[in-house]
Design a protein around this motif. Structure first.
Motif, PDB file in Angstrom:
ATOM      1  N   HIS A 184     -26.996 -19.373   1.836  1.00 33.57           N
ATOM      2  CA  HIS A 184     -27.101 -18.029   1.274  1.00 33.57           C
ATOM      3  C   HIS A 184     -28.564 -17.585   1.193  1.00 33.57           C
ATOM      4  O   HIS A 184     -28.914 -16.459   1.581  1.00 33.57           O
TER       5      HIS A 184
ATOM      6  N   GLU B  21     -27.485  -7.675  -2.702  1.00 31.34           N
ATOM      7  CA  GLU B  21     -26.516  -8.751  -2.458  1.00 31.34           C
ATOM      8  C   GLU B  21     -25.293  -8.264  -1.677  1.00 31.34           C
ATOM      9  O   GLU B  21     -24.831  -8.944  -0.767  1.00 31.34           O
TER      10      GLU B  21
ATOM     11  N   HIS C  21     -31.044 -14.096   2.587  1.00 32.46           N
ATOM     12  CA  HIS C  21     -32.210 -13.430   1.990  1.00 32.46           C
ATOM     13  C   HIS C  21     -33.516 -13.572   2.764  1.00 32.46           C
ATOM     14  O   HIS C  21     -34.326 -12.641   2.762  1.00 32.46           O
TER      15      HIS C  21
HETATM   16 FE   LIG Z   1     -28.549 -13.940  -3.413  1.00 37.96          FE
END
Ligand SMILES: [Fe+2]
Length: 276
Positions: A153, A198, A158
């Motif tokens: 993740h 997100e 990101h």
């Molecule tokens: Fe995150």
């Protein structure tokens, strides 16, 4: 997941009973060892989390599945940024490998964190262009699922976006607001972060494309968000007061008219809500 043992004999990282790695002693030991890196970190280059062949294999499997989904469903800014970052496909990269490139591009650094931290802590670090990142990887029995943010993740979702100055500046702005906001204000910032950075989406050439890291790092979300989630107009006031459930697929996705509109909209909301 808890991070502070209730008893000295407890694991450092206590997984929930329904976590895929709950009954795997070896995995639990890995989680503890990797959490220890973050807890012992005192600055300088981030120590390597020495990943096992099985852990690299999980990364490869996720990459295999996500790459074609990205080509079809990720927004152009993300595709451009990932092309610049060039994450390796065959192995999990280390934070200390990525940080020189992030720093050169936008001044951002990814520093280790053992697990979930409070919104104020996470956002507050963004205010100094520091992204708190986990280093552990999800359990090998469920390579396309994680109940908590992991290195897939953080890095696939990101890291690349932190090369983009507009995302970096917006992250810093939200973080600075969190440092001066009261509890209710931090909750609003947390929700806006959730629904944009997100799980936000943007329109491009008449199609809805994934922008947020939670969408971009989840094969399941990428497969379903356009057809099964309720796609809502970009409404920051509504986002700021709408709670979310991090444990399930997102039932509502806010769609900005464009990448630029998302960045400008969140920036303007933040400036108006948290002036100074
Ligand atoms: Fe995150």
């Amino acid at each position: 997941m808890r991070l502070v043992p209730e008893h000295p004999a407890d694991d450092l990282v206590a997984l929930d009973q329904d976590h895929p790695g709950f009954r795997d002693a070896e995995y639990r030991a890995r989680r503890n060892a990797i959490a220890r890196i973050a807890l012992d970190y005192r600055g300088g280059p981030v120590p390597a989390a020495e990943y096992s062949p099985d852990e690299h294999a999980v990364w490869r499997r996720v990459q295999e599945v996500l790459r074609p989904q990205h080509l079809e469903r990720a927004c152009q800014a993300y595709l451009d940024a990932t092309a610049r970052l060039e994450l390796p496909e065959e192995r999990i990269p280390q934070l200390h490998e990525l940080n020189p490139r992030l720093s050169a591009a936008t001044g951002f650094r990814m520093l280790p964190v053992a697990g979930l931290v409070t919104a104020k802590t996470f956002l507050g670090h963004l205010g100094s262009r520091i992204f708190l990142s986990t280093q552990y990887i999800r359990h090998a029995s469920a390579p396309l699922y994680t109940p908590e943010p992991d290195v897939v993740h953080e890095l696939i979702g990101h890291a690349a976006t932190l090369l983009d100055e507009e995302v970096a500046a917006l992250s810093e702005r939200l973080g600075q607001a969190a440092l001066v906001a009261d509890e209710a204000g931090v909750a609003e910032l947390e929700r806006v972060y959730w629904y944009t950075l997100e799980f936000g989406a943007v329109e491009e050439a008449g199609e809805v494309k994934a922008f947020g890291a939670g969408l971009l790092s989840s094969s399941g979300e990428l497969a379903r968000f356009r057809s099964e989630a309720e796609l809502l107009p970009f409404d920051l006031e509504r986002m700021a007061r709408t709670d979310y459930d991090p444990t399930d697929y997102q039932p509502q996705i806010y769609v900005a008219p464009s990448f630029a509109a998302l960045i400008e909209g969140v920036s303007a909301w933040c400036a108006a809500r948290f002036p100074g």
